[in-house]
Design an enzyme around this catalytic site. Sequence first.
Site, short mmCIF file in Angstrom:
data_model
loop_
_atom_site.label_atom_id
_atom_site.label_comp_id
_atom_site.label_asym_id
_atom_site.label_seq_id
_atom_site.Cartn_x
_atom_site.Cartn_y
_atom_site.Cartn_z
N ASP A 38 56.23 -40.74 103.77
CA ASP A 38 55.44 -40.21 102.53
C ASP A 38 55.84 -39.13 101.74
O ASP A 38 55.16 -38.21 101.51
CB ASP A 38 54.35 -39.69 103.51
CG ASP A 38 53.48 -40.76 104.41
OD1 ASP A 38 53.99 -41.77 104.46
OD2 ASP A 38 52.36 -40.38 104.86
N CYS A 45 52.15 -37.10 109.77
CA CYS A 45 52.53 -38.41 109.88
C CYS A 45 53.96 -38.56 110.56
O CYS A 45 54.31 -39.52 111.12
CB CYS A 45 52.75 -38.86 108.29
SG CYS A 45 52.75 -40.63 108.35
N LYS A 76 49.91 -47.45 104.30
CA LYS A 76 48.81 -47.05 105.69
C LYS A 76 47.79 -46.48 105.08
O LYS A 76 47.82 -45.93 103.84
CB LYS A 76 49.93 -46.38 106.44
CG LYS A 76 50.29 -44.96 106.19
CD LYS A 76 50.96 -44.21 107.28
CE LYS A 76 51.59 -42.98 106.59
NZ LYS A 76 50.56 -42.07 106.13
C1 VGL Z 1 49.34 -37.02 105.96
C2 VGL Z 1 47.50 -35.70 106.01
C3 VGL Z 1 46.82 -36.68 105.47
C4 VGL Z 1 50.83 -37.29 106.37
C5 VGL Z 1 48.60 -37.91 105.51
O1 VGL Z 1 51.32 -38.45 105.56
O2 VGL Z 1 51.35 -36.38 106.91
N1 VGL Z 1 49.07 -35.86 106.31
N2 VGL Z 1 47.36 -37.58 105.22
#
Ligand code: VGL
Length: 198
Positions: free
Chosen positions: A11, A141, A97
């Site tokens: 991410d 994540c 995702k």
């Molecule tokens: C994430 C908060 C909300 C992440 C994703 O990828 O860590 N954190 N959505």
Amino acid sequence: MSAPRALLIVDVQNDFCPGGALAVVDGDKVAAVLNKYIAAFVKQDALVIASRDWHPRKTKHFKEFGGPWPAHCVQNTPGAAFHPALKLPARTIVVSKGMDPDKDSYSAFQAVDGRRRPLRDILKDAGVKELWVGGLATDYCVKASVLDALKHFKVYLLTDAIRGVDINPGDSKKAIDEMLKAGAREMTLENFSRKRIT
Ligand code: VGL
Ligand code: ZN
């Protein structure tokens, strides 16, 4: 046959970097470190996988629909794009995702590629035994992905290539401790270069 080692970049998207909708302090700084790992993995003919948070506009993951987060990484918006400092090779496998509007999920092991193949199948089919993990965010994540990965793979946590949200101070440190305790091994670029692990 590709190497039994794969790099999982979690991410590293604009919305998790400074200026983004859910900015992580120094989130963009992971790119330079990850680029070095990318170059080494490409040389080894190892898989490079990039996960992305890829939400619909309406999801229970977002505050306005009952979830914990401001809207971020909405599909096909600039905030959902990979950070431009990250040098992803053309052969990178992208897994997405967070598409389910009814779920609040974090692990890259819930992500699928363009043909809907789950991450675990991609890794198994390629004969991967070892997963090297860096990216954002340490306390969400990255943590969820590493804890899932440890069920099936040897895991190296790239501790100089992760940054956390730290809603409560110390969350990232706690997350790192938890991952190491669960069996993840720590790796830094300095150790990686020194040992010339190939
Ligand atoms: C994430 C908060 C909300 C992440 C994703 O990828 O860590 N954190 N959505
Ligand atoms: Zn999200």
